[in-house]
Design an enzyme around this catalytic site. Structure first.
Site, PDB file in Angstrom:
ATOM      1  N   SER A 542      83.101 118.502 -34.846  1.00 11.18           N
ATOM      2  CA  SER A 542      82.906 119.750 -34.101  1.00 11.18           C
ATOM      3  C   SER A 542      84.130 120.020 -33.234  1.00 11.18           C
ATOM      4  CB  SER A 542      81.685 119.636 -33.195  1.00 11.18           C
ATOM      5  OG  SER A 542      81.657 120.728 -32.287  1.00 11.18           O
ATOM      6  N   TYR A 555      75.430 116.236 -27.600  1.00  9.70           N
ATOM      7  CA  TYR A 555      76.096 116.770 -28.791  1.00  9.70           C
ATOM      8  C   TYR A 555      77.563 116.368 -28.820  1.00  9.70           C
ATOM      9  CZ  TYR A 555      77.778 120.109 -32.256  1.00  9.70           C
ATOM     10  OH  TYR A 555      78.371 120.675 -33.351  1.00  9.70           O
ATOM     11  N   LYS A 559      79.450 113.760 -31.470  1.00 10.02           N
ATOM     12  CA  LYS A 559      80.532 114.181 -32.367  1.00 10.02           C
ATOM     13  C   LYS A 559      81.809 113.383 -32.092  1.00 10.02           C
ATOM     14  CE  LYS A 559      78.448 117.387 -34.848  1.00 10.02           C
ATOM     15  NZ  LYS A 559      78.240 117.210 -36.305  1.00 10.02           N
TER      16      LYS A 559
END
Ligand code: ZN
Length: 658
Positions: A542, A555, A559
């Site tokens: 990401s 998140y 990542k």
């Protein structure tokens, strides 16, 4: 073998000769023991008026490239009888001239090229002619006393035709045999072509078809008696999927392109592969010369555990066979098309799934028929030279060359996770468009249907669970022979998760899906990817890794850790020539999640218009799912052949990333 004729169904195809021809051709095509995948051919003669109203005698012959099981009126080429009879009377004719003259004699230039047996169909003085390569006729006639056995089985009902090359020479041979005889008066119902197949004929479609069924059934009974009613031997497979992947890669090496390997571990396939002596009788030759185009003259046999050695010896023997018979042709690749593997079964190999499936059907019928023929007195197919002449026949080679150009991932197998929608789906779609066979894993119950839209297979899997993931990997290898491309994409994006407010379970769940499930997948899939063809693993990271935002700690951390996992994997797998890279996409908005209302809300939060919000990067371009899909497909392909451990941003440029 039972007749499938049904008067009502027949009438629905039309009572004219061509309508009846279409119907009974399809019936013939439904018997896999008679014709397989484009094998066999049929015709019907009809008196018609041409475009100018002049009477013309035509022979509608099955067009090349059409399958009897699904043929339509348009699948038959209308050829003038006058031209066919003139050609039959020639002293000699080259194959190329024959095709040119057949096409020139058609009343419709848009019709398909007629079968290479068109002249033969023309000279048989009956309206309907049916030709198959029935298994039972092979087993009956591939024998030292084939001609005698035909007489014992059919008496004077048929004429026996010694083997000659199909096409012009066969037509000429048969014309010489029959031109001065009255087949009707003699009650001749068919022609048995030794080591090739059967022709039946009559003035109506039903009689010609039913004679075919009747004669083949007689041959089946004869063989059953000769073999003492022997039935195929069955055995249970000992599965070893890693060895299957090893075999597939070795065959791809010999062939020079990736291949799909289809394992047949049925009791019948394993029983055949285990037969003592199978390495001898199983490699004597094909059921009918036609099959050699798809299967070569003989399969490979794996000796003990020596997969690579057995395949090298096969390739050397193939090169020697080519040298013995070549007259200046260019040698085809030396890879086997199917493999007899004691304890494991039969493995069929093709450049595409469709090709491997066709070979698998032929291999299955070959195994059953050869076994029966051995039991019924000895399997003695055509000698090498005759098979070589077909395998390297210009007309047959032309058929194979007609296929479309190779796609970049053709013959490769790709496993993609989290692909029911968005970026994951776009990746699966791009890989499929470029020729890969995709297997998609997702928790979404719709995944089988979603993947079927792109010719893939979808399996409902919770990627955080061990056993279902292992089963999905095993299924993929069993069905296609290996795994070459893994796209580890599954992930979630919990919104508004500020550190002081987020629940522990949200953090744990995000890490479990976005990080740990990827590690678990690697644990199970890496042994297969090491045996893949031009193998490549791609993680979907990401933009948040290098440019995190507030409220997305779980998140962003997942990542970041996933990127580190990618780097370690690249280090570990480089010695095995497995490339491991990560793509870092910016958010994409062309998915179902981003409704116009959701987009407006987010844009408002940033004080932007929707357009500004969707293009908030240095280049001011919108990043679409397909941009990521195409990038991942490229990263799995030859452009990135020497790239590993790389992080590729697809974000339109971001000052914090740069
Ligand atoms: Zn034939």
């Amino acid at each position: 073998m039972e007749s499938l004729w049904n008067d009502q169904e027949a009438a629905a195809f039309g009572t004219d000769p061509l309508g009846q021809r279409v119907y009974s051709s399809r019936l013939l095509g439904q018997h896999a023991d008679l014709v397989l995948h484009g094998g066999g051919n049929t015709s019907v003669k009809a008196e018609e008026k041409d475009f100018f109203g002049e009477p013309v005698s035509l022979c509608y012959v099955k067009g090349s490239g059409w399958d009897l099981a699904t043929i339509e009126r348009a699948g038959f080429a209308p050829v003038k009888m006058e031209a066919l009879m003139k050609m039959a009377a020639l002293e000699t004719m080259t194959d190329a001239d024959m095709v040119t003259q057949l096409r020139a004699a058609m009343t419709d230039p848009a019709a398909p090229t007629p079968s290479i047996e068109a002249i033969l169909h023309g000279v048989i003085p009956f309206a309907f002619v049916d030709h198959s390569h029935a298994n039972a006729i092979s087993a009956l006639t591939c024998h030292a006393d084939g001609a005698d056995r035909v007489q014992q089985c059919f008496g004077s009902r048929v004429l026996v035709v010694p083997y000659v090359m199909p096409g012009f020479i066969l037509a000429q041979t048969i014309w010489e045999m029959i031109k001065d005889r009255d087949l009707r008066a003699e009650g001749i119902e068919g022609l048995v072509l030794l080591k090739h197949g059967l022709f039946t004929f009559a003035d109506d479609a039903k009689t010609s078809y039913e004679k075919h069924i009747e004669l083949v059934t007689l041959a089946e009974k004869f063989l059953a008696e000769q073999s003492g009613g022997a039935s195929p031997v069955e055995a249970v497979a000992e599965e070893n999927l890693l060895e299957l992947a090893q075999l597939r890669r070795a065959v791809a090496g010999l062939r020079g392109t990736p291949v799909i390997a289809k394992l047949d571990a049925s009791a019948a396939a394993v029983g055949y592969a285990n037969l003592p002596g199978v390495a001898d009788f199983g490699t004597r030759g094909p059921l009918t010369p036609d099959h050699s185009i798809r299967t070569k003259r003989a399969p490979a046999v794996i000796e003990g555990d020596d997969i690579d050695g057995s395949l090298s010896r096969y390739a050397a023997a193939y090169a020697a066979y080519f040298d013995r018979h070549q007259k200046g042709e260019t040698m085809l690749d030396a890879a086997p098309r199917f493999v007899i593997w004691p304890r494991r079964g039969l493995v069929s190999l093709g450049g595409t799934v469709a090709e491997a499936d066709i070979v698998a059907d032929i291999a299955q019928h070959t195994a059953a028929t050869v076994q029966l023929a051995e039991a019924a007195g000895g399997w003695e197919p055509l000698p090498e030279q005759d098979i070589f002449d077909i395998e390297y026949w210009e007309l047959e080679q032309a058929k194979l060359r007609k296929g479309p150009a190779r796609k970049v991932h053709q013959g490769k197998v790709a496993l993609v996770t989290g692909c029911a929608a968005g970026i994951g789906f776009a990746i699966a779609e791009s890989l499929a468009e470029q020729g890969a066979q995709v297997v998609g894993l997702d928790i979404d119950k719709e995944i089988p249907e979603i993947m079927s839209r792109i010719g893939g297979i979808g399996i409902v899997v919770n990627l955080t669970e061990d056993e279902p993931v292992q089963q999905a990997i095993d299924f993929t290898v069993r069905r296609f022979g290996g795994i070459d491309i893994v796209v580890s994409n599954a992930g979630i994006f919990p919104k508004n998760e500020f550190l002081g407010e987020m629940t522990q379970s949200d953090w744990d769940r995000t890490i479990a899906i976005n990080l740990t499930s990827h590690q678990k997948l690697m644990n199970k899939v890496v042994p297969f990817v090491k045996l893949g063809i031009e193998p490549s693993i791609i993680f979907v990271g990401s933009r948040n890794f290098k440019a995190p935002g507030p409220g997305a700690a779980a998140y962003s951390c997942s990542k970041a850790a996933l990127t580190q996992l990618c780097r370690v994997a690249a280090l570990e797998l480089a010695p095995h020539k497995v490339r491991v890279n990560v793509v870092h996409p910016d958010a994409v908005f062309d998915t179902k999640l981003w409704t116009p209302e959701a987009l407006q809300r987010s844009a408002d939060r940033y004080g932007m218009t929707v357009e500004e919000y969707k293009t908030k990067n240095l280049m001011k371009v919108e990043i679409k799912s397909k941009d990521i899909g195409n990038m991942v497909a490229a990263m799995a392909g030859p452009l990135f052949a020497k790239v590993t451990g790389a992080q590729i941003p697809v974000d339109g440029g971001n000052d914090r990333v740069i």
